[in-house]
Design a protein around this motif. Structure first.
Motif: not given
Length: 199
Positions: A164-169, A196-199, A38-51
């Motif tokens: 995860g940590s690979c993104s933007g590392c 590498a391809e961006a999402e 989840f790269q930002d809060e708007s994508q976190a719908g499927p995960s109550p923990l991520a929210k």
């Protein structure tokens, strides 16, 4: 009769090659054999923990895998050492209380990505690429708190998505080019380049 409550959860942290991300490892399976980014809060719908994690003002990315969560903080946030205790306590309480981690029905609605799963219509080269990613690359990048997903293969070029940590590392491009591309070229002669391809 002795009544046992929920299991005691322990959380420990590991640094990742990306200074903006921290890996929080639990003694419990969170998302067995899978990962979700989840790269930002708007994508976190499927995960109550991520929210819940996005309610911390310094969290800008959440990556959940088999037994760990990689959190990315905003660049202007204080040092990780200042915020780790509160995040660890939150995760411990959340998991001990049996909080929901991933809602698979919601994931199915938003995620049509097959990633590294071998499909019946995959070509021989794509099957070999996915097997190599699963057997050699996945264990190594999970150690660093990330994941690499297969996107596509076209005329010798393999496109992968870093999570995860690979993104933007800062070191992820070195890993991609020197490590993964070199291994793929040696083991799968049809591969000429890995990008590498961006999402």
């Amino acid at each position: 009769m002795i009544k046992t409550g929920n299991p005691i959860i322990s959380i420990y942290t590991e640094m990742t090659p990306n200074p903006e991300t921290m890996k929080f490892v639990a003694n419990k399976l969170l998302y067995p054999g899978k990962s979700i980014d989840f790269q930002d809060e708007s994508q976190a719908g499927p995960s109550p923990l991520a929210k819940e994690l996005f309610s911390f003002p310094f969290i800008k990315g959440v990556f959940i895998a088999s037994n760990f969560i990689t959190l990315t903080k905003t660049a202007d946030t204080e040092d990780w050492q200042d915020v780790i205790p509160s995040v660890k306590q939150f995760l411990k309480d959340y998991l001990e209380n049996g909080g929901a981690i991933i809602n698979e029905d919601e994931v199915a609605k938003v995620k049509q990505d097959t990633g590294n799963i071998i499909l019946s219509d995959d070509t021989d080269v794509v099957k070999r690429i996915k097997e190599l990613l699963d057997n050699y690359v996945r264990p190594a990048v999970e150690m660093d708190g990330g994941a690499i997903q297969f996107k596509n293969y076209d005329e010798g070029v393999v496109s992968l998505m870093l999570q995860g940590s690979c993104s933007g590392c800062p070191s992820s491009m070195v890993t991609l080019k020197a490590g993964i591309e070199g291994m793929m070229k040696r083991m799968i002669p049809e591969v000429k380049e890995v990008v590498a391809e961006a999402e």
